[in-house]
Enzyme design. Sequence first.
Site, short mmCIF file in Angstrom:
data_model
loop_
_atom_site.label_atom_id
_atom_site.label_comp_id
_atom_site.label_asym_id
_atom_site.label_seq_id
_atom_site.Cartn_x
_atom_site.Cartn_y
_atom_site.Cartn_z
N GLU A 227 0.88 -1.17 0.00
CA GLU A 227 0.00 0.00 0.00
C GLU A 227 0.91 1.21 0.00
O GLU A 227 1.56 1.52 1.00
CB GLU A 227 -0.93 -0.01 1.22
CG GLU A 227 -2.07 0.97 1.10
CD GLU A 227 -1.83 2.28 1.84
OE1 GLU A 227 -1.47 3.27 1.15
OE2 GLU A 227 -1.99 2.32 3.06
N CYS A 261 -2.07 8.68 3.22
CA CYS A 261 -2.07 8.27 1.82
C CYS A 261 -3.43 8.47 1.18
O CYS A 261 -3.53 8.77 -0.01
CB CYS A 261 -1.66 6.79 1.69
SG CYS A 261 0.02 6.45 2.21
#
Length: 453
Positions: A227, A261
């Site tokens: 990720e 993020c």
Amino acid sequence: MEVTNPATGERVDSYEEDGQDDVEAALETAVETFDSWRDRPLQERTDLLSNAAEVLRENEQRYAETMTEEMGKPITQAKSEVEKCAWVCEHYSEHASEYLDEKGHPSPAGSSVKTVYEPLGPVLAVMPWNFPFWQVFRFAAPYVTAGNVGLLKHASNVPGCSEAIEEVFREAGYPEGAFQSLLVSSDQVEGILEDERVKAATLTGSGPAGRSVAATAGENLKKTVLELGGSDPYVVLDDADVEAAAETGAWARVQNGGQSCIAAKRFIVHTDVYDEFEEKFVEQMESYTVGDPTDEETEIGPQARESLLEDLHEQVEDSVDAGADLLTGGEPLDREGAYYPPTVLANVPEGCPVDSEEVFGPAAPVYEVEDEEEAIRKANDTQFGLGASVWSEDRERGERLAGRIDAGCVYVNQLVKSDPRVPFGGIKESGYGRELSGAGMREFVNRKTVWVE
């Protein structure tokens, strides 16, 4: 490892790094524990996970204070993070048996065929500092419950969080070696991952770090889940509830100091509502309380390190130099600590830093577009593909546009979030694989076919 409080610049503590002998001992312990842990009944593993939720809640204040001291998260958000970790533990405690239930297949008369899910072994997790508890628990809760054992290499600025998480598993009653924290530097990761005792790896972090782990794992034929970064578009259409979009969008940009993020990072607004959105958005961004992260009234604390503030400010300055209009913020606050105010830029030139790079802080570029087609083009004009948000009062329209955005998840009339109940992950430069829900739990298992004649 030296820990510095980003709100004050003062040294908090010093931690001794684990040496090669420590790493070797941890790997041996992991293998020995796995041999017995994998055979423990699933019910016993889920009961321990329920215990972990209780330990988290019992120590919520202390764990939150550790986060706040090490990386600057406002204390109220830190406590919410601990609670979310307890939630993910409870979720997998309740649903693990469903997620790992064997699956039958059509077979000839007199035979049975099924898929069973078996653990792989020690899994290395390389985790970031921005959500120092949540990022770890969203890997540990499912993977360890599936029968794997965990090895955590946490970010070097949150060693106290790393040790606290190991404490959670110990206090919950897990066997020694089911979850271990390694206080090692990044340059030791490659050697650990190459070790044949480590069977898989997961990383949340930067693109370069992800590529490095993927390359090493690939050479050794080991499964990975990555990720990585994001530059999530936040699309506001002409029929959106502008006030709600502006209020939610501002929070989606600045929560956790903008260091996420999946934060909303590029605000793409239809021309018919652009002026109204810009006004309300700037007003909302200017309304937040920036200050001492230990104060419960604080909404935005410092950036996690002085160097991160410097990088953010350089991106903003270079974008203004390229022609972007600064609507609010744009200068580090004149106070002790790594504080940067909520910042909004308009008329952003294509290719400038806030347009083309991931911005890891509370700075938001706002774009005006003529129609849906231009909005979709701009939303997809990025190397990243983690999340996206679309705002429209017409839910069918919002869902239709969601289908055209290149991202791992799209939320309509909501900010992007990670939730234990649904798969989470990205595409393109944002990584691959999925975390959370059943899909995440089955990433690090052997999907074994068993045919009985």
